[in-house]
Enzyme design. Structure first.
Site, PDB file in Angstrom:
ATOM      1  N   GLY A  72      -1.264 -13.390 -15.474  1.00  0.00           N
ATOM      2  CA  GLY A  72      -2.255 -12.986 -16.458  1.00  0.00           C
ATOM      3  C   GLY A  72      -1.793 -11.850 -17.354  1.00  0.00           C
ATOM      4  O   GLY A  72      -2.107 -11.812 -18.547  1.00  0.00           O
ATOM      5  N   ASN A 152     -13.603  -7.640 -14.378  1.00  0.00           N
ATOM      6  CA  ASN A 152     -13.015  -7.709 -13.048  1.00  0.00           C
ATOM      7  C   ASN A 152     -13.576  -6.694 -12.064  1.00  0.00           C
ATOM      8  O   ASN A 152     -13.406  -6.844 -10.854  1.00  0.00           O
ATOM      9  CB  ASN A 152     -11.489  -7.548 -13.132  1.00  0.00           C
ATOM     10  CG  ASN A 152     -11.084  -6.323 -13.927  1.00  0.00           C
ATOM     11  OD1 ASN A 152     -11.409  -6.209 -15.108  1.00  0.00           O
ATOM     12  ND2 ASN A 152     -10.381  -5.405 -13.303  1.00  0.00           N
ATOM     13  N   GLN A 182     -10.758 -13.737 -14.641  1.00  0.00           N
ATOM     14  CA  GLN A 182     -11.807 -13.726 -13.622  1.00  0.00           C
ATOM     15  C   GLN A 182     -12.863 -14.804 -13.846  1.00  0.00           C
ATOM     16  O   GLN A 182     -13.793 -14.937 -13.043  1.00  0.00           O
ATOM     17  CB  GLN A 182     -12.498 -12.350 -13.575  1.00  0.00           C
ATOM     18  CG  GLN A 182     -11.604 -11.219 -13.114  1.00  0.00           C
ATOM     19  CD  GLN A 182     -11.219 -11.325 -11.650  1.00  0.00           C
ATOM     20  OE1 GLN A 182     -11.822 -12.066 -10.878  1.00  0.00           O
ATOM     21  NE2 GLN A 182     -10.208 -10.564 -11.248  1.00  0.00           N
ATOM     22  N   SER A 202      -4.926 -17.218 -14.762  1.00  0.00           N
ATOM     23  CA  SER A 202      -3.992 -16.792 -13.723  1.00  0.00           C
ATOM     24  C   SER A 202      -4.179 -17.634 -12.473  1.00  0.00           C
ATOM     25  O   SER A 202      -5.306 -17.917 -12.061  1.00  0.00           O
ATOM     26  CB  SER A 202      -4.195 -15.316 -13.389  1.00  0.00           C
ATOM     27  OG  SER A 202      -3.307 -14.894 -12.384  1.00  0.00           O
ATOM     28  N   HIS A 204      -3.235 -17.010  -9.159  1.00  0.00           N
ATOM     29  CA  HIS A 204      -3.560 -16.437  -7.849  1.00  0.00           C
ATOM     30  C   HIS A 204      -5.007 -15.977  -7.722  1.00  0.00           C
ATOM     31  O   HIS A 204      -5.433 -15.555  -6.652  1.00  0.00           O
ATOM     32  CB  HIS A 204      -2.599 -15.292  -7.502  1.00  0.00           C
ATOM     33  CG  HIS A 204      -2.832 -14.013  -8.254  1.00  0.00           C
ATOM     34  ND1 HIS A 204      -3.435 -12.918  -7.677  1.00  0.00           N
ATOM     35  CD2 HIS A 204      -2.534 -13.655  -9.518  1.00  0.00           C
ATOM     36  CE1 HIS A 204      -3.487 -11.933  -8.562  1.00  0.00           C
ATOM     37  NE2 HIS A 204      -2.948 -12.363  -9.681  1.00  0.00           N
ATOM     38  N   THR A 240      13.829 -19.868 -17.178  1.00  0.00           N
ATOM     39  CA  THR A 240      13.698 -21.094 -16.397  1.00  0.00           C
ATOM     40  C   THR A 240      12.317 -21.162 -15.758  1.00  0.00           C
ATOM     41  O   THR A 240      11.857 -20.196 -15.134  1.00  0.00           O
ATOM     42  CB  THR A 240      14.774 -21.147 -15.298  1.00  0.00           C
ATOM     43  OG1 THR A 240      16.063 -21.113 -15.921  1.00  0.00           O
ATOM     44  CG2 THR A 240      14.642 -22.417 -14.465  1.00  0.00           C
ATOM     45  N   CYS A 327      -4.926  -3.627  -9.674  1.00  0.00           N
ATOM     46  CA  CYS A 327      -3.703  -3.284 -10.398  1.00  0.00           C
ATOM     47  C   CYS A 327      -3.643  -1.811 -10.751  1.00  0.00           C
ATOM     48  O   CYS A 327      -2.577  -1.272 -11.017  1.00  0.00           O
ATOM     49  CB  CYS A 327      -3.601  -4.117 -11.669  1.00  0.00           C
ATOM     50  SG  CYS A 327      -4.998  -3.888 -12.757  1.00  0.00           S
TER      51      CYS A 327
END
Length: 387
Positions: A72, A152, A182, A202, A204, A240, A327
């Site tokens: 994200g 969030n 979120q 995102s 996860h 990659t 975070c």
């Protein structure tokens, strides 16, 4: 030790078992580089293409409007900076809110030092952006507006449709970016119907692997890369491809969207249960999340308690919660989101975020409240600063 109770799902989620198995399969068997011309590369490219299609379908958009990123944070950086760098003539005025995720806030702070005129829009006491301020501050130089869909920390849902209508009524060329990290997988989002030009997601946050995210950008939106190299992701994001992560993301989306409504109802019931129990059984608990907020997030403050101390006491009982955005929770500063809502510092200091998933149960809620009731008398700070 008692069964683990994980109530920090806004920080990250436990991957589905099926996702873990699929990621392991891809890592073991589909290990080719998608840019390689041989059969192993073609096989990897096909799996990435399939995941891209799953995510596009979930939004009702075209597959070629989805770009994979490392998460994200990169997606938000690419959305905001990538658009502005690619369109310097669109204007030097940009807007966001005072309750954004740091991966948006810090981009705007940086842009303010690079010649951009930035407006950080206020929110009301419920953490909802003041749309009239957006209307008043749009001008002929406005190039982009960025708004988080679901906050969030508090779960406050922003009026994206209204913001899009206001923006379009003044200047349809202004681009609307929405951080939906979120929101994606928690509510159904239709970017084209809602007037969203760029959308961030995102993996996860929806029981997929970490290290992978995605950006939806409407086909006519021009973006400039912020990572340069081999020109992967349609020349927009070099490097990659994380094939196993991307495939895991696609699998998580597939599973999540099969039961998106049922999961929301389940989490709403758990949230209301926790809310009711805290109001009845815990003295002075202050509910911060507003009515109508996301079913997945409840922010509550316990006065005369340091949230971090409560968090660690709960951890000893195998209960995991958060003091705010994961975070930035290690930074010794009061939440910028709660400050923007006008909440007093002493209330912010005791704020705990509970965030739910379909894996949680009513027993989790009961045990959590019992643990809080047991811990609070031991850690409350008495007047004068003594315990």
């Amino acid at each position: 030790m008692d069964r683990e109770i994980y109530l920090d799902n806004s920080a990250t989620t436990k991957p589905y078992d099926e996702v873990i198995e699929f990621v392991n399969h891809i890592s073991s068997n589909v290990y080719g580089n998608p840019s390689s011309l041989h059969i192993k590369g073609i096989e990897a490219e096909r799996m990435v293409k399939n995941a891209r299609g799953i995510i596009a379908k979930s939004l009702g958009v075209s597959r070629d409007e989805i770009y994979f990123t490392s998460g994200g944070t990169e997606a938000n950086n690419l959305a905001v900076a990538g658009y502005l760098y690619a369109n310097p003539r669109k204007g030097k005025h940009i807007m966001t809110t005072k309750i954004e995720h740091p991966s948006v806030m810090e981009v705007f702070n940086n842009l303010s030092q690079c010649g951009y005129d930035v407006d950080f829009i206020d929110v009301d006491k419920n953490g909802v952006v003041l749309v009239d301020d957006i209307r008043e501050k749009i001008n002929e130089e406005t190039a982009l507006i960025s708004v988080i869909y679901i906050n969030n920390e508090t779960g406050a849902v922003q009026p994206i449709n209204e913001i899009a209508k206001i923006k379009n009524s003044i200047n349809r060329d202004i681009v609307l970016h929405v951080d939906a990290v979120q929101a994606y997988g928690k509510i159904k989002i239709a970017p084209q119907k809602e007037g969203i030009d760029i959308l961030t997601m995102s993996s996860h946050k929806i029981h997929g692997p970490k290290g992978v995210g995605a950006l939806y950008a409407k086909r006519d939106i021009k973006l400039k890369p912020i990572i340069f190299g081999g020109g992967q992701e349609s020349q927009l994001r070099s490097g990659t491809e994380n094939v196993s992560g991307i495939c895991g993301f696609g699998a998580a989306v597939d599973i999540t969207f099969r039961s998106i409504e049922e999961s929301a109802v389940h989490c709403e019931n758990l949230k209301n249960m926790l809310l009711d129990m805290l109001k009845k059984e815990v003295e002075d608990a202050v509910i911060i999340s507003p009515e109508g907020s996301s079913p997945y997030i409840l922010n509550v403050s316990f006065p005369n308690v340091r949230a971090e101390v409560l968090l660690h006491h709960l951890e000893t009982k195998n209960i995991f919660v958060s003091t705010g955005a994961a975070c930035s929770s290690r930074k010794q500063v009061l939440s910028h989101v709660l400050r923007a809502m006008g909440i007093k510092p002493e209330i912010i200091e005791g704020a705990i975020r509970f965030s739910f998933s379909a894996f949680n149960t009513q027993e989790d809620i009961i045990r959590t409240v019992e643990a809080i009731k047991d811990i609070l008398p031991k850690i409350r700070i008495k007047r004068g600063g003594r315990r």
